[in-house]
Design an enzyme around this catalytic site. Structure first.
Site, short mmCIF file in Angstrom:
data_model
loop_
_atom_site.label_atom_id
_atom_site.label_comp_id
_atom_site.label_asym_id
_atom_site.label_seq_id
_atom_site.Cartn_x
_atom_site.Cartn_y
_atom_site.Cartn_z
N THR A 47 36.37 -36.92 -12.83
CA THR A 47 35.15 -37.21 -12.07
C THR A 47 35.55 -37.41 -10.62
O THR A 47 36.54 -38.10 -10.34
CB THR A 47 34.45 -38.47 -12.62
OG1 THR A 47 35.35 -39.59 -12.56
CG2 THR A 47 34.00 -38.26 -14.06
N SER B 164 46.80 -9.46 -3.49
CA SER B 164 47.16 -9.57 -2.08
C SER B 164 47.84 -8.31 -1.59
O SER B 164 48.57 -7.65 -2.34
CB SER B 164 48.08 -10.78 -1.87
OG SER B 164 48.56 -10.84 -0.54
N SER B 165 47.61 -8.02 -0.31
CA SER B 165 48.30 -6.89 0.32
C SER B 165 49.63 -7.32 0.92
O SER B 165 50.38 -6.49 1.43
CB SER B 165 47.41 -6.28 1.41
OG SER B 165 47.16 -7.25 2.43
N SER C 224 -7.35 -1.03 -6.46
CA SER C 224 -6.91 -1.29 -5.10
C SER C 224 -5.42 -1.58 -5.16
O SER C 224 -4.91 -2.01 -6.21
CB SER C 224 -7.65 -2.51 -4.53
OG SER C 224 -6.99 -3.04 -3.39
N THR D 259 0.83 -1.21 0.00
CA THR D 259 0.00 0.00 0.00
C THR D 259 0.86 1.26 0.00
O THR D 259 0.54 2.24 -0.69
CB THR D 259 -0.95 0.01 1.21
OG1 THR D 259 -1.85 -1.10 1.10
CG2 THR D 259 -1.75 1.30 1.27
#
Length: 470
Positions: A187, A318-319, A140, A101
């Site tokens: 597999t 990466s840091s 509505s 609504t």
């Protein structure tokens, strides 16, 4: 900030003078400060609401229950929203009570105030054109909001299908590019039999293409609407002939073949179509995630992993570790899939908890479904342009590995039998000697015939007995 005072059934409330929304929206902003995500975050839904309101105004004009000057003003306002204007005015939270609504009234108020200005009146001067009496006439929330949501989901799903088809085509193109690149299939993460990298990528493409087809099938369910059923399906307050005219106008405006539900009572509460679409989105997401996990595994290394393919380097990984590059695009798509799977659970719970003649939880379904569609589309585009298109095969390494693999012994089973092939494979693993050399040394086959069988298998064409006709 300057304010105007508007009044609803609960009494007066201050509304910013510059706002096109009104009293109901103001109360919704107070009540539902939940996610911080406004309805405008879903432009397909905003446009769909404008389509529905425009179609309804046209139908009311044709029925003679709404004056032509009001019809023109309302439809002009809707056209501006369809053109992308005023979306910021759709500001209620995506998480809200009331079965939508607040979203419907936000649309009614914005359209009413835009239309008032076109008629030469000020915002909030509802004596000339009212959000409920005119913009929401013969409607509505319980039929306009679900109808708009279905249109929004259909539009979004069609865009998603386009992205998935492009992704499928990109994977198929790689399948063609890699058609001569031999490798060992696996597999249960163990070496199996020879195949080509091209076959692996064509399988990726066909998987995505299948999911695209399933999503398009789900779109058709979105086109069945309960517009005209109003509150519970009886059509109370709607004029005779309104539904037929409104749906005809909506089909014309949206470009989608919308149709009336066979049972408006059922259609007002049933959300089975949303569950079905959610399931298809989850299917596509999970299968796409599987593909991305495979890409990450195939590209693992580069020195101490599988290293069969190389993904495009997109950022430093990466840091702390110099030179490290991570598979960030597939990782992002994996996370999209996790979110879509969670969204499907949300849709399931929301569907389960609807009661009697209405499901009050469509707002959360709307949010998570539209988010899933948007994220999947963006993820598919990212995966295609930033990853798939730039994948390279480590062809020579794959051929060397394949030729030395005990897995090629499987190709010889039709020629020498399972037990003999198993013994050859075991010896190849122990000694590192090539399978064809062991077979020839044991006089199970001559070297030329053994190589012919193995070469056929390595080309991805299965097993061909020496001397057989292709």
């Amino acid at each position: 900030m300057e304010y105007r005072i508007e009044t609803d059934t609960l009494g007066p409330i201050a509304v910013p003078a510059s706002a096109y929304w009104g009293a109901h929206t103001a109360r919704a902003l107070q009540n539902f400060a939940i996610s911080g995500i406004p309805v405008s975050a879903h432009p397909h839904l905003v446009r769909a609401l404008a389509m529905v309101k425009s179609a309804d105004a046209r139908a009311n004009g044709e029925l003679g229950v709404l004056s032509q000057d009001k019809v023109r003003a309302i439809r002009q306002a809707c056209q501006e929203i369809l053109a992308g204007k005023h979306h910021g005015q759709f500001c209620v939270d995506v998480i809200q009570g009331g079965a939508g609504t607040s979203t419907n009234m936000d649309a009614n108020e914005v359209i009413a105030n835009l239309a008032l200005e076109k008629l030469g009146h000020g915002r909030g001067d509802y004596g000339h054109l009212h959000p409920i009496d005119h913009v929401n006439k013969c409607q509505s929330t319980n039929d306009t909001y679900p109808t708009a949501l279905r249109l929004a989901l259909a539009a979004g799903a069609l865009e998603l299908a386009e992205e998935l088809e492009q992704l499928a085509s990109a994977a198929m193109a790689k399948g063609t590019q890699f058609s001569g690149v031999v490798k060992i299939g696996r597999t249960q993460l163990q070496d199996a039999v020879p195949m080509t990298l091209g076959q692996e990528f064509r399988a990726f493409g066909n998987t995505v293409r299948e999911d695209c087809a399933r999503i398009l099938e789900a779109v058709d369910l979105m086109l069945e609407c309960n517009l005209g059923g109003t509150a519970v399906g009886t059509g109370i307050t709607a004029e005779d002939g309104f539904q037929r005219r409104a749906l005809a106008a909506l089909a014309e405006i949206s470009g989608l073949p919308v149709r009336a539900a066979d049972d408006l009572f059922q259609a007002t509460w049933d959300v089975g179509a949303f569950m079905h679409l959610s399931g298809m989105l989850k299917r596509a997401a999970i299968r796409l995630s599987k593909i991305c996990s495979d890409l990450r595994l195939l590209a693992s290394g580069p020195q101490n992993g599988l290293g069969e393919i190389s993904l495009p380097a997109r950022q430093a990984g990466s840091s702390i570790m110099p030179g490290k590059v991570n598979p960030v695009i597939p990782e992002a798509v994996n996370q999209i899939a996790f979110a879509v799977a969670g969204a499907d659970t949300t849709v399931t719970m929301a569907a389960d908890n609807g009661q009697l003649q209405l499901n009050a939880f469509e707002p959360v379904m709307a949010h998570v479904l539209l988010q899933s569609i948007g994220w999947l589309g963006a993820g598919a585009a990212s995966l295609r342009t930033l990853c798939i298109d730039g994948i390279e095969a480590n062809s020579q390494m794959l051929r060397t590995r394949t030729e030395a693999s005990a897995g090629v012994a499987t190709a010889l089973v039709p020629s020498i039998g399972y037990a003999a092939a198993a013994a050859v494979a075991k010896e190849a693993l122990r000694s590192g000697e090539a399978v064809v050399d062991i077979v020839a040394g044991k006089q199970l086959m001559d070297l030329v015939s053994a190589k012919s069988v193995v070469d056929a298998a390595m080309a991805g064409g299965g097993t061909r007995m020496p001397g057989s006709v292709g």
